[in-house]
Design a protein around this motif. Sequence first.
Motif, short mmCIF file in Angstrom:
data_model
loop_
_atom_site.label_atom_id
_atom_site.label_comp_id
_atom_site.label_asym_id
_atom_site.label_seq_id
_atom_site.Cartn_x
_atom_site.Cartn_y
_atom_site.Cartn_z
N GLY A 38 -11.16 -35.20 -26.64
CA GLY A 38 -11.24 -34.36 -27.83
C GLY A 38 -11.09 -32.89 -27.53
O GLY A 38 -11.26 -32.05 -28.41
N VAL A 39 -10.78 -32.56 -26.26
CA VAL A 39 -10.65 -31.17 -25.84
C VAL A 39 -9.33 -31.01 -25.09
O VAL A 39 -8.98 -31.83 -24.25
CB VAL A 39 -11.82 -30.75 -24.92
CG1 VAL A 39 -11.65 -29.33 -24.43
CG2 VAL A 39 -13.15 -30.93 -25.63
N LEU A 40 -8.60 -29.96 -25.43
CA LEU A 40 -7.34 -29.65 -24.74
C LEU A 40 -7.46 -28.30 -24.06
O LEU A 40 -8.21 -27.43 -24.51
CB LEU A 40 -6.19 -29.60 -25.73
CG LEU A 40 -5.84 -30.87 -26.49
CD1 LEU A 40 -4.72 -30.58 -27.49
CD2 LEU A 40 -5.43 -31.97 -25.54
N ALA A 41 -6.70 -28.10 -23.00
CA ALA A 41 -6.60 -26.79 -22.35
C ALA A 41 -5.15 -26.36 -22.38
O ALA A 41 -4.28 -27.08 -21.91
CB ALA A 41 -7.12 -26.86 -20.92
N TRP A 42 -4.91 -25.20 -22.98
CA TRP A 42 -3.57 -24.61 -23.00
C TRP A 42 -3.61 -23.36 -22.14
O TRP A 42 -4.59 -22.62 -22.15
CB TRP A 42 -3.16 -24.24 -24.42
CG TRP A 42 -2.92 -25.41 -25.33
CD1 TRP A 42 -2.98 -26.74 -25.03
CD2 TRP A 42 -2.59 -25.33 -26.71
NE1 TRP A 42 -2.70 -27.48 -26.14
CE2 TRP A 42 -2.45 -26.66 -27.19
CE3 TRP A 42 -2.39 -24.29 -27.61
CZ2 TRP A 42 -2.13 -26.96 -28.51
CZ3 TRP A 42 -2.07 -24.58 -28.93
CH2 TRP A 42 -1.93 -25.90 -29.37
N THR A 43 -2.54 -23.11 -21.40
CA THR A 43 -2.52 -21.95 -20.52
C THR A 43 -1.27 -21.10 -20.76
O THR A 43 -0.25 -21.58 -21.24
CB THR A 43 -2.53 -22.37 -19.04
OG1 THR A 43 -1.36 -23.14 -18.76
CG2 THR A 43 -3.76 -23.17 -18.71
N SER A 44 -1.39 -19.84 -20.41
CA SER A 44 -0.26 -18.92 -20.42
C SER A 44 -0.44 -18.00 -19.22
O SER A 44 -1.45 -17.30 -19.13
CB SER A 44 -0.25 -18.11 -21.72
OG SER A 44 0.74 -17.11 -21.67
N THR A 45 0.51 -18.03 -18.30
CA THR A 45 0.40 -17.18 -17.12
C THR A 45 1.49 -16.12 -17.14
O THR A 45 2.59 -16.33 -17.65
CB THR A 45 0.51 -18.00 -15.82
OG1 THR A 45 1.73 -18.73 -15.83
CG2 THR A 45 -0.65 -18.96 -15.69
N ASP A 46 1.17 -14.98 -16.57
CA ASP A 46 2.09 -13.84 -16.50
C ASP A 46 2.68 -13.47 -17.86
O ASP A 46 3.88 -13.26 -18.00
CB ASP A 46 3.21 -14.10 -15.49
CG ASP A 46 2.71 -14.00 -14.08
OD1 ASP A 46 1.76 -13.23 -13.85
OD2 ASP A 46 3.26 -14.69 -13.21
N ALA A 47 1.82 -13.39 -18.86
CA ALA A 47 2.26 -12.92 -20.17
C ALA A 47 2.46 -11.41 -20.09
O ALA A 47 2.53 -10.85 -18.99
CB ALA A 47 1.22 -13.29 -21.22
N VAL A 48 2.51 -10.72 -21.21
CA VAL A 48 2.73 -9.27 -21.24
C VAL A 48 1.74 -8.59 -20.28
O VAL A 48 0.54 -8.85 -20.34
CB VAL A 48 2.53 -8.74 -22.67
CG1 VAL A 48 2.55 -7.22 -22.70
CG2 VAL A 48 3.61 -9.29 -23.59
N GLY A 49 2.23 -7.78 -19.39
CA GLY A 49 1.38 -7.07 -18.44
C GLY A 49 0.75 -7.96 -17.39
O GLY A 49 -0.19 -7.57 -16.73
N GLY A 50 1.25 -9.19 -17.22
CA GLY A 50 0.72 -10.10 -16.21
C GLY A 50 -0.59 -10.77 -16.61
O GLY A 50 -1.29 -11.32 -15.76
N ILE A 51 -0.94 -10.74 -17.88
CA ILE A 51 -2.19 -11.33 -18.35
C ILE A 51 -2.12 -12.85 -18.28
O ILE A 51 -1.16 -13.45 -18.71
CB ILE A 51 -2.50 -10.87 -19.79
CG1 ILE A 51 -2.70 -9.35 -19.82
CG2 ILE A 51 -3.71 -11.61 -20.36
CD1 ILE A 51 -2.78 -8.77 -21.20
#
Length: 138
Positions: A38-51
């Motif tokens: 019932g839980v998901l993990a979504w990720t985003s690496t190196d977005a604007v400014g390396g966030i």
Amino acid sequence: MHRRPRSHLLVLAMIIVLVLATGGVASAELWTHQPSPGVLAWTSTDAVGGIDTVARLADRSWGTDIRLWMEDLPPGLTCRLIVYPRAGGAEPAGGWSTNYEARLMITGSTSIPLPQIDRIDVVRSDKTVLATLTSTTR
């Protein structure tokens, strides 16, 4: 000088250990991307400014609970969390300002059920998108 009984100090120490242990378990679950049912993990690496961003999305009867961990944040930002359902539209799910710590945990929620969420954006006050998270972003 007034001295506190040792039993008060022992109780205080046990509370601190419990809080740290609980936070450590939650952080370990999120950072290792091993969510429970019932839980998901979504990720985003190196977005604007390396966030780097990780979202823990938990399906609830009323919608979706969101916990967001962000790293490499610059100080002095005012941000909003926006959730986009598959059917269109958008719903704000939280807002915050960054301080001088490069790592931040934010909580938010949306009435949109988890299976209906298309994407989540972290947006600065000037409308710059800092991170976009979907089920396929890495």
